[in-house]
Motif scaffolding. Structure first.
Motif, short mmCIF file in Angstrom:
data_model
loop_
_atom_site.label_atom_id
_atom_site.label_comp_id
_atom_site.label_asym_id
_atom_site.label_seq_id
_atom_site.Cartn_x
_atom_site.Cartn_y
_atom_site.Cartn_z
N ARG A 39 90.37 -83.67 15.09
CA ARG A 39 88.95 -83.37 14.86
C ARG A 39 88.19 -84.61 14.38
NH1 ARG A 39 91.65 -78.69 14.56
NH2 ARG A 39 90.56 -76.68 14.69
N PRO A 273 85.33 -65.67 8.38
CA PRO A 273 85.31 -65.82 9.84
C PRO A 273 85.75 -67.20 10.33
CG PRO A 273 83.36 -64.66 9.11
CD PRO A 273 84.07 -65.11 7.86
N GLU A 274 85.33 -68.26 9.65
CA GLU A 274 85.69 -69.60 10.10
C GLU A 274 87.17 -69.90 9.85
OE1 GLU A 274 83.44 -70.08 6.10
OE2 GLU A 274 83.43 -68.77 7.87
N THR A 275 87.77 -69.14 8.91
CA THR A 275 89.19 -69.35 8.60
C THR A 275 90.08 -68.68 9.63
OG1 THR A 275 88.63 -69.39 6.24
CG2 THR A 275 90.94 -69.11 6.79
N LYS A 277 89.94 -68.62 12.88
CA LYS A 277 90.27 -69.52 13.99
C LYS A 277 91.27 -70.58 13.55
CE LYS A 277 85.87 -68.93 16.41
NZ LYS A 277 84.65 -69.61 16.94
N THR A 310 89.76 -80.92 3.78
CA THR A 310 88.41 -80.46 4.12
C THR A 310 87.49 -80.27 2.92
OG1 THR A 310 89.13 -78.14 4.07
CG2 THR A 310 89.23 -79.28 6.20
#
Length: 349
Positions: A39, A273-275, A277, A310
């Motif tokens: 990334r 929600p972002e976790t 994926k 992060t």
């Protein structure tokens, strides 16, 4: 090179009695590194690991010294199990290096007044409370006995993790007015479990709470079967009983064993929600590497590493321990923010 990469010393038991934990944890940490590098890295810098094999506390001290003094690392991660975490963190603290403890759970790790050691996974008392709460809230109903009539035995390996969790179970049981009919530690490297199993047969427990690592858990289960020792319910606490390889060693004897540990996989509805994926990608990559799901400690190692990559390092202008400490102490991630279902909030002690 220092300007182009972020070099992190990783200390895990890749050989020795805890190598299964080390291999699983390092695999999870590798996946986190690969995912962040793909990334674009951290603020444009790729992450590089310097792996050190630490099969025992003596090696943990010498390898940590080497990474700091010869390789110049300013951040370390690991360390697989509590005795190694204790040794690594005392060395990093002496050198003023930031240590991010991903799996070591003994309470003593953060009870020594160290400034730069951050224990990201749950401390030992959390495993202890979960085992007792489950006994009170669930097993009393399954066994149709009130808690005061349940005969509960406690068996613990007598090194850092087992002692820490054992202390927590003992203290929490006393707080809840629960009497333990048996409470004994044993040498994790014992080769004959006959005396232990015989003592347990004599006291006739309904529930056994056992804190063991992989090899001793296997020896105990085999000896219990050989000597016809059975209990209505067995709760294994993390470590050996949460290892996916246990079935391969003791077969169908794993059926019915309860485990006090982080779940390997968390219901996606409990994750942000972002976790979700991130979790899906982690599990897919882990399965491709080891051909099975991760144990709870591996999921925790990934989660802790991902949080460092992060939530801490992107905010830092340097890798100096005081700056990283201040950033870490400000973290306030809610439950479900990380793949293993947890959040992060440190106490300043």
């Amino acid at each position: 090179q220092g300007q182009e990469t972020i070099r992190i010393g990783v200390l895990e038991p890749m050989t020795g009695p805890a190598n299964k934990n080390g291999i699983e944890n390092y695999t999870a940490m590798e996946i986190a590194r690969d995912m962040i590098n793909e990334r674009g890295g951290i603020n444009g810098k790729k992450v590089e690991y310097l792996l050190a094999d630490v099969p025992n506390p003596t090696a943990a001290i010498s390898e940590t010294e080497r990474l700091i003094t010869k390789d110049g690392v300013k951040i370390t991660m690991g360390s697989g199990i509590s005795p190694l975490a204790i040794a690594v963190s005392q060395t990093t603290e002496r050198h003023g290096v930031f240590h991010w403890e991903t799996a070591g759970a003994a309470d003593i790790i953060t009870k020594r007044g160290f400034k730069y050691t951050f224990q990201v996974g749950p401390a030992g008392y959390r495993y202890a409370q979960a085992a007792i709460d489950f006994t009170m809230d669930d097993l009393t109903k399954r066994l149709n006995k009130p808690i005061e009539n349940l005969r509960i035995a406690l068996l613990w390996e007598n090194r850092a993790f087992g002692k820490s969790v054992g202390d927590g179970i003992r203290d929490y049981a006393k707080e809840k007015n629960i009497k333990l009919i048996y409470d004994e530690g044993y040498d994790q490297f014992a080769t004959d479990m006959t005396p232990i199993v015989q003592k347990l047969k004599d006291v006739k427990p309904d529930v056994l709470i056992a804190i063991s690592f992989p090899n001793d858990a296997i020896l105990f289960q085999r000896k219990a079967k050989e000597l016809d020792f059975y209990v209505s319910a067995l709760i294994g606490v993390s470590a050996g009983y949460s290892n996916p390889d246990l079935r391969g060693s003791i077969g169908d004897m794993v059926d019915g064993i309860f485990v006090s540990d982080f779940a390997a996989k968390v219901n996606p509805k409990a994750l942000m929600p972002e976790t979700v994926k991130i979790a899906e990608e982690f599990f897919k990559r882990y399965d491709a590497k080891l051909h099975r799901p991760p144990a709870g400690h591996a999921s925790s190692s990934f989660s802790a590493t991902w949080a460092l990559f992060t939530e801490v390092l992107p905010k830092a202008k340097s890798l100096d321990a005081p700056e990283l400490r201040e950033i870490a102490l400000k973290l306030d991630l809610p439950n479900g923010a990380l793949v293993n279902g947890s959040g992060i909030k440190f106490t300043n002690n």
